[in-house]
Design an enzyme around this catalytic site. Sequence first.
Site, PDB file in Angstrom:
ATOM      1  N   HIS A   9      -4.321  -1.962  -6.325  1.00 27.43           N
ATOM      2  CA  HIS A   9      -3.594  -0.723  -6.604  1.00 27.43           C
ATOM      3  C   HIS A   9      -4.586   0.316  -7.117  1.00 27.43           C
ATOM      4  O   HIS A   9      -5.276   0.079  -8.109  1.00 27.43           O
ATOM      5  CB  HIS A   9      -2.501  -0.971  -7.638  1.00 27.43           C
ATOM      6  CG  HIS A   9      -1.417  -1.874  -7.141  1.00 27.43           C
ATOM      7  ND1 HIS A   9      -0.464  -2.430  -7.969  1.00 27.43           N
ATOM      8  CD2 HIS A   9      -1.131  -2.319  -5.894  1.00 27.43           C
ATOM      9  CE1 HIS A   9       0.360  -3.173  -7.246  1.00 27.43           C
ATOM     10  NE2 HIS A   9      -0.031  -3.122  -5.997  1.00 27.43           N
TER      11      HIS A   9
ATOM     12  N   GLY B 261      -0.445  14.080  -3.428  1.00 23.40           N
ATOM     13  CA  GLY B 261      -1.888  13.923  -3.560  1.00 23.40           C
ATOM     14  C   GLY B 261      -2.196  12.698  -4.391  1.00 23.40           C
ATOM     15  O   GLY B 261      -1.303  12.124  -5.032  1.00 23.40           O
TER      16      GLY B 261
ATOM     17  N   PRO C  89      -9.201  -0.955   8.524  1.00 24.05           N
ATOM     18  CA  PRO C  89      -8.308   0.166   8.852  1.00 24.05           C
ATOM     19  C   PRO C  89      -6.868  -0.323   8.930  1.00 24.05           C
ATOM     20  O   PRO C  89      -6.576  -1.357   9.532  1.00 24.05           O
ATOM     21  CB  PRO C  89      -8.817   0.647  10.216  1.00 24.05           C
ATOM     22  CG  PRO C  89      -9.622  -0.482  10.770  1.00 24.05           C
ATOM     23  CD  PRO C  89     -10.176  -1.222   9.599  1.00 24.05           C
TER      24      PRO C  89
ATOM     25  N   GLY D 250       1.650   2.973  -2.674  1.00 23.33           N
ATOM     26  CA  GLY D 250       1.286   3.848  -3.784  1.00 23.33           C
ATOM     27  C   GLY D 250       1.901   3.395  -5.091  1.00 23.33           C
ATOM     28  O   GLY D 250       2.090   4.201  -6.012  1.00 23.33           O
ATOM     29  N   LYS D 251       2.206   2.094  -5.182  1.00 23.49           N
ATOM     30  CA  LYS D 251       2.822   1.562  -6.415  1.00 23.49           C
ATOM     31  C   LYS D 251       1.934   1.794  -7.623  1.00 23.49           C
ATOM     32  O   LYS D 251       2.417   2.110  -8.715  1.00 23.49           O
ATOM     33  CB  LYS D 251       3.097   0.063  -6.254  1.00 23.49           C
ATOM     34  CG  LYS D 251       4.114  -0.277  -5.178  1.00 23.49           C
ATOM     35  CD  LYS D 251       4.378  -1.771  -5.112  1.00 23.49           C
ATOM     36  CE  LYS D 251       3.190  -2.575  -4.652  1.00 23.49           C
ATOM     37  NZ  LYS D 251       2.794  -2.289  -3.254  1.00 23.49           N
ATOM     38  N   GLY D 252       0.625   1.626  -7.435  1.00 17.16           N
ATOM     39  CA  GLY D 252      -0.298   1.779  -8.555  1.00 17.16           C
ATOM     40  C   GLY D 252      -0.222   3.150  -9.184  1.00 17.16           C
ATOM     41  O   GLY D 252      -0.253   3.289 -10.411  1.00 17.16           O
TER      42      GLY D 252
ATOM     43  N   ALA E  95      -4.378  -7.924  -2.998  1.00 18.62           N
ATOM     44  CA  ALA E  95      -3.979  -6.522  -2.833  1.00 18.62           C
ATOM     45  C   ALA E  95      -4.408  -5.743  -4.063  1.00 18.62           C
ATOM     46  O   ALA E  95      -4.347  -6.252  -5.178  1.00 18.62           O
ATOM     47  CB  ALA E  95      -2.476  -6.406  -2.631  1.00 18.62           C
TER      48      ALA E  95
ATOM     49  N   THR F 211      -7.684  -1.497   0.271  1.00 19.62           N
ATOM     50  CA  THR F 211      -8.360  -1.453  -1.027  1.00 19.62           C
ATOM     51  C   THR F 211      -9.241  -2.673  -1.214  1.00 19.62           C
ATOM     52  O   THR F 211     -10.353  -2.580  -1.741  1.00 19.62           O
ATOM     53  CB  THR F 211      -7.322  -1.384  -2.163  1.00 19.62           C
ATOM     54  OG1 THR F 211      -6.480  -0.252  -1.961  1.00 19.62           O
ATOM     55  CG2 THR F 211      -7.999  -1.269  -3.517  1.00 19.62           C
TER      56      THR F 211
ATOM     57  N   ASP G 251       0.816  -1.219   0.000  1.00 15.76           N
ATOM     58  CA  ASP G 251       0.000   0.000   0.000  1.00 15.76           C
ATOM     59  C   ASP G 251       0.849   1.269   0.000  1.00 15.76           C
ATOM     60  O   ASP G 251       0.444   2.309   0.519  1.00 15.76           O
ATOM     61  CB  ASP G 251      -0.962   0.022   1.202  1.00 15.76           C
ATOM     62  CG  ASP G 251      -1.851  -1.202   1.255  1.00 15.76           C
ATOM     63  OD1 ASP G 251      -2.603  -1.415   0.289  1.00 15.76           O
ATOM     64  OD2 ASP G 251      -1.782  -1.952   2.245  1.00 15.76           O
TER      65      ASP G 251
END
Length: 419
Positions: free
Chosen positions: A40, A409, A299, A14-16, A38, A294, A12
């Site tokens: 993305h 962002g 949480p 932010g690879k996508g 998982a 995702t 998680d």
Amino acid sequence: MLTAVVGLQFGDEGKGKFVDYLSGNINNIARFNGGANAGHCVQHGNLRGSFSQLPASLNKKNLYICQGALISLPILVKEIDFIKKEDIDSHIFIDPRCHIVLPLHAELNRASEKYKGKQKIGSVGVGVGACVEDKANRHGIRLIDTFDKEKLRSKLEFLWSIREKQINHVFNAQASLDFEEMLETTHQYGKRIEPYFTFTNEIIGDLLNSGEDVLLETSQATFLDNSFGTYPYTVAYQTLVQTCFAMIGIPAQKMHIVGVMKSYMIRVGNGPFPTELSTEQADYIRERGNEYGTVSKRPRRCGWLDLSLIKHAVKLNGVIELAITNVDVLAGLDEIKVAVAYEIDDKLVCCDNALLQLDRAKPIYKTFKSWSTLNSSYTDLTELPIELIDFLSFIQDYTGVPIKYISYGPDRNQTLVVK
């Protein structure tokens, strides 16, 4: 040439976003490991997509799912339908040697986790681990097996006979699936994606031999690797970027490796987490960073950045440049901490040693001033708050690797390329 994106934490990171961003200049994107355990997320303007099977790109590209990937058929079909609905006219190539994650695997996964009680891993329950077991035991179901319904029936019956007994008599649960429904659904989904079947190793090999660029998307992250991660709190397969050669089926060769990291640490599920926060600071990070799974929607656990792990991940993967995400999330805190070393029993220990007993490791912190709320757009590093520049400079110096991309962002355009 190969360019690879790899996560340097527990997933998680932010690879996508960076697969989508880098795919703007690369026409071929391949996913070679992992399954639908998982997802993305990528965003461009008002268009937002979540991918756990297809490579994460909202651009019109050539998308490859290589034989090392694990396929949940309903999810794959849903993602194909999404890009068609949004008029993302990508060309899709799927290797028929990919193994299928069946509903039976998901049921087995859930029964296993319940049986383990306090020893459970914290799996999302998709069934990927059970699929990997069947692949290793040589009675898994591959995409190629979905062509012939009677052949599929024979293979599924054998697998069912093993796994149903395991669910009922080992895990003391009750198998609730309808065999005929699973057979028919698997067969129909297989027919649906049959037009995309291609030996992806041949195509990617030919592309590289002709000088074309290929972007590789690594699933999961370094410290979920089942050899070098926080075992047993890992996934069931290897996640280091160099496994791509075997998972795709191409010779080892030079790669341009981009390591993706968040400006803080997160973790989903169980497992040691030395820098974890249990204060209102964790809630602040979780809400500002939308830190919910995702796939699982659970949480995420949040904590301070652990540079000992990051530096170790850089070495394990051969990372040559960094992409850091969510620097906007930390804005507004009174102070920010970064772990730079570990102590166990009041003695400094190396990261390899610490990973064997990470639940006992005590982090040693360096403290930074936070920065004010960031703007919506930046074009140069010097425009950033000085406190953020100091934070980023320390990361570069500590890891010995330059930061090339700064994400402030979720949108594709909210990315600063350091020149």
